[in-house]
Design a protein around this motif. Structure first.
Motif, PDB file in Angstrom:
ATOM      1  N   UNK A 123       0.464  -1.467  -0.290  1.00 36.36           N
ATOM      2  CA  UNK A 123      -0.095   0.109   0.374  1.00 36.36           C
ATOM      3  C   UNK A 123       0.406   0.820   0.485  1.00 36.36           C
ATOM      4  N   UNK A 124       1.785   0.965   1.041  1.00 29.49           N
ATOM      5  CA  UNK A 124       3.113   2.570   0.856  1.00 29.49           C
ATOM      6  C   UNK A 124       3.639   2.465  -0.167  1.00 29.49           C
ATOM      7  N   UNK A 125       3.993   1.645  -1.383  1.00 27.62           N
ATOM      8  CA  UNK A 125       4.198   1.449  -2.359  1.00 27.62           C
ATOM      9  C   UNK A 125       3.290   2.087  -3.826  1.00 27.62           C
ATOM     10  N   UNK A 126       2.518   1.778  -3.279  1.00 28.37           N
ATOM     11  CA  UNK A 126       1.573   2.030  -4.741  1.00 28.37           C
ATOM     12  C   UNK A 126       0.749   3.747  -4.040  1.00 28.37           C
ATOM     13  N   UNK A 127       0.949   4.157  -3.150  1.00 29.85           N
ATOM     14  CA  UNK A 127       1.409   5.488  -2.325  1.00 29.85           C
ATOM     15  C   UNK A 127       2.050   5.888  -3.114  1.00 29.85           C
ATOM     16  N   UNK A 128       3.153   5.935  -2.663  1.00 30.95           N
ATOM     17  CA  UNK A 128       4.121   6.213  -3.166  1.00 30.95           C
ATOM     18  C   UNK A 128       4.111   6.542  -5.040  1.00 30.95           C
ATOM     19  N   UNK A 129       3.900   5.956  -5.464  1.00 31.00           N
ATOM     20  CA  UNK A 129       3.783   5.369  -7.415  1.00 31.00           C
ATOM     21  C   UNK A 129       2.914   6.543  -7.740  1.00 31.00           C
ATOM     22  N   UNK A 130       2.110   6.930  -7.277  1.00 34.22           N
ATOM     23  CA  UNK A 130       1.133   8.506  -7.483  1.00 34.22           C
ATOM     24  C   UNK A 130       1.446   9.252  -7.071  1.00 34.22           C
ATOM     25  N   UNK A 131       1.797   9.692  -5.916  1.00 33.43           N
ATOM     26  CA  UNK A 131       2.151  10.752  -4.890  1.00 33.43           C
ATOM     27  C   UNK A 131       3.525  10.734  -4.663  1.00 33.43           C
ATOM     28  N   UNK A 132       4.713  10.839  -4.901  1.00 28.64           N
ATOM     29  CA  UNK A 132       6.114  10.050  -5.105  1.00 28.64           C
ATOM     30  C   UNK A 132       6.201  11.554  -3.800  1.00 28.64           C
ATOM     31  N   UNK A 133       6.039  13.242  -3.486  1.00 30.46           N
ATOM     32  CA  UNK A 133       6.326  14.165  -2.913  1.00 30.46           C
ATOM     33  C   UNK A 133       6.195  13.848  -1.655  1.00 30.46           C
ATOM     34  N   UNK A 134       5.135  13.004  -1.302  1.00 37.94           N
ATOM     35  CA  UNK A 134       5.502  12.784   0.066  1.00 37.94           C
ATOM     36  C   UNK A 134       5.966  12.153   1.058  1.00 37.94           C
ATOM     37  N   UNK A 135       5.721  12.364   2.154  1.00 34.22           N
ATOM     38  CA  UNK A 135       7.150  11.578   3.016  1.00 34.22           C
ATOM     39  C   UNK A 135       6.741  10.863   3.719  1.00 34.22           C
ATOM     40  N   UNK A 136       8.139   9.949   4.223  1.00 36.67           N
ATOM     41  CA  UNK A 136       7.762   8.647   4.740  1.00 36.67           C
ATOM     42  C   UNK A 136       6.967   8.466   5.806  1.00 36.67           C
ATOM     43  N   UNK A 137       7.025  10.156   6.686  1.00 35.65           N
ATOM     44  CA  UNK A 137       6.600  10.272   8.019  1.00 35.65           C
ATOM     45  C   UNK A 137       5.121  10.199   7.077  1.00 35.65           C
ATOM     46  N   UNK A 138       4.644  11.262   6.029  1.00 37.95           N
ATOM     47  CA  UNK A 138       2.900  11.153   5.942  1.00 37.95           C
ATOM     48  C   UNK A 138       2.328   9.981   5.508  1.00 37.95           C
ATOM     49  N   UNK A 139       3.233   9.046   4.580  1.00 33.69           N
ATOM     50  CA  UNK A 139       3.077   8.006   4.236  1.00 33.69           C
ATOM     51  C   UNK A 139       1.999   6.653   5.414  1.00 33.69           C
TER      52      UNK A 139
END
Length: 567
Positions: free
Chosen positions: A497-513
């Motif tokens: 899920x985290x990888x899926x989120x980053x694939x669409x929204x790469x400007x998010x930080x790990x803490x935000x994820x």
């Protein structure tokens, strides 16, 4: 009473915004028996509202989403066992280090690891093999700290060493509990192997076709009136009467050891447990050839997928994790992973016994240095000899915006009270040492008082949320597919899920994820049986920090909103 109830043994082997829509007082109970086989295989991807199955709403998101991912690929490191690199459903989904020229014996990319084409095996040996047996961590602690603290009172210990002193004594207590039990179990196995030919020959008199079941043997056992106490008094071969022989075969069936080969396999494993896992002067690092007292690059080897006959069992766990995260969604075979545009980076540190903190720390650093955005860690242990090394690696990942996802463990205990490593708190005041670590517990497909898996650890401070972890269908070694259960199975759902989120929204930080995953989960307003108890009920919301279950659809919606606000 079944004989297993009197057989004292232990398993050998082998993890800022308003919340999403809450479901209050649900009345529907979902059970395994209510699900058709097709639904059971992917129940965890379902949605409670649409499908009446309390999954992670992955299918719902795919059905409604029409956007293209912004990132071509997300690398997810899986720190685990070896992997079945040839599995049909993982083809095209595994990480390849294109900076390295295969098998030329040169560190072409100068990352400190020679010929690391698909990852690295941190328990690889100098001869090209791997360490099959690791000592338990409490055994390592006794060996390492025993010379400092043996026969000393706490009043004699310098204040800076009090923590180590107390951990040494906790480890010693564990060793004194476990050692005799394992030896007793091995003695029982040896006895059962000795008796096996006599048992099978005797039972042919009653069952010529050898088609007996546990129930049939139980009836015969009771007929001869041999009680449990008498049976165990006879187990050393003093009195091998009919009742004792029947009872011994019942125990074999109870433990799912249907033939002599099964029992001998368990004997081999248990013999290694007693003489390697539990042996204080056994040193598995001699085969690796590293210096266990320093952090260093390059030890181990590049063999992340040992396909030799008899060795493939050590591929099972990592292959299961990889399938849940990234099994090919487009090949119309097997299963569908959480996302397609992912590359799995296998990093091997695990074999029977406990992982070594050095390997954990170095695997995390390798993953970070080689481009991983998410690190999947479905392993754990009760003690940590070098927890400062692991904490430093956590912070290193945090500095590079990498998310760590870890299993809560399968002991059915409160890990706010009983430590489970690695973790991101100090257990004294639960202060977090980093903002990029998620600890995941397991739930079932039964939205009832058995919603939380009975094996799952829990903790209001040390477990962040839950995800499905019961009867999960995924890829496994030897090109196969299987069902499995454990908090290990919950971790790759969060990692994917985290990888899926980053694939669409790469400007998010790990803490935000991390925070989005926790905030967007589904909150079920029900009481559940507390793991480790028979019938004590508690609110589900009290078993984790978020009180929720992973929800991919909600996470993606919230990630989109927060990502837009950052522009």
């Amino acid at each position: 009473m079944k004989l297993i109830n009197i057989f004292f043994f232990f398993l050998l082997l082998l993890a800022g915004c308003k919340s999403s829509k809450e479901i209050h007082n649900p009345t529907l109970t979902i059970s395994k028996n209510n699900l058709l086989p097709a639904s059971l295989k992917n129940w965890y991807q379902k949605d409670y509202i649409n499908d009446t199955i309390p999954g992670i709403s992955l299918e719902k998101w795919y059905q409604l989403n029409r956007e293209k991912p912004k990132s071509n690929v997300i690398i997810v490191a899986v720190i685990d066992t070896q992997i079945d690199i040839n599995h049909e459903d993982l083809q095209g989904q595994l990480w390849i280090n294109h900076k390295e020229i295969p098998n030329n014996g040169i560190d072409d990319d100068q990352n400190g690891y020679i010929d690391d084409i698909n990852g690295w095996n941190f328990i690889g040996t100098k001869s090209g093999g791997y360490v099959v047996w690791n000592r338990y961590e409490y055994v390592r602690i006794i060996q390492k700290w025993g010379p400092l603290f043996k026969d000393k009172k706490e009043s004699q210990i310098d204040s800076k060493d009090i923590y180590k002193y107390r951990e040494y004594h906790r480890a010693l207590k564990k060793y004194e509990e476990k050692g005799p039990s394992y030896k007793k179990w091995l003695k029982s196995l040896n006895y059962r192997i000795e008796l096996y030919p006599i048992i099978t020959d005797t039972l042919k008199y009653f069952f010529p076709q050898e088609d007996y079941t546990y129930k049939m043997l139980d009836s015969l056992y009771k007929k001869h009136k041999v009680n449990d106490k008498e049976f165990w008094q006879r187990r050393d071969g003093v009195d091998k009467d009919l009742g004792a022989l029947i009872g011994c075969m019942m125990l074999n069936l109870e433990l799912d050891q249907k033939d002599l080969e099964d029992i001998q396999n368990h004997q081999t494993q248990l013999d290694s447990t007693v003489n390697k896992n539990l042996k204080i002067d056994y040193n598995e690092r001699l085969l690796i050839g590293d210096n266990p007292d320093i952090l260093e690059k390059g030890y181990g080897n590049n063999n992340v997928s040992n396909n030799k006959a008899g060795h493939r069992s050590l591929q099972y766990h990592c292959t299961k994790m990889a399938g849940i995260i990234g099994a090919n969604r487009e090949n119309n075979i097997g299963i569908k992973g959480i996302l397609q545009n992912v590359k799995i980076m296998p990093l091997s540190i695990s074999s029977p016994g406990d992982v070594n903190d050095k390997d954990v720390a170095m695997a995390i650093r390798y993953a970070v240095d080689n481009g991983a955005k998410v690190i999947n860690m479905s392993f754990g242990k009760e003690f940590s000899l070098r927890r400062e090394w692991v904490t430093e690696a956590f912070k290193y990942a945090e500095e590079h915006n990498v998310l760590l996802v870890h299993c809560a463990g399968n002991d059915g205990v409160d890990i706010d009270k009983e430590p489970f490593y690695p973790n991101d708190t100090n257990f004294e005041n639960f202060e977090e040492v980093c903002s990029n670590f998620i600890n995941v517990g397991a739930v079932t497909n039964k939205l009832s008082n058995t919603f939380v898996s009975d094996f799952s650890n829990y903790g209001k401070q040390n477990v962040d949320l839950f995800a499905p972890g019961d009867q999960i269908y995924t890829t496994t070694a030897n090109g196969g597919y299987t069902f499995d259960s454990g908090t290990s199975m919950s971790v790759p759902m969060v990692s994917g899920t985290a990888a899926l989120m980053w694939s669409y929204y790469p400007n998010l930080t790990a803490a935000q994820i991390k925070q989005i995953i926790m905030d967007s989960g589904t909150a079920y307003d029900i009481e559940v049986i507390l793991p480790g108890t028979k019938d004590k009920k508690v609110p589900f919301s009290e078993l984790s920090k978020s009180g929720k279950v992973l929800n991919v659809y909600n996470a993606m919606q919230l990630a989109k909103k927060i990502s837009k606000n950052k522009r």
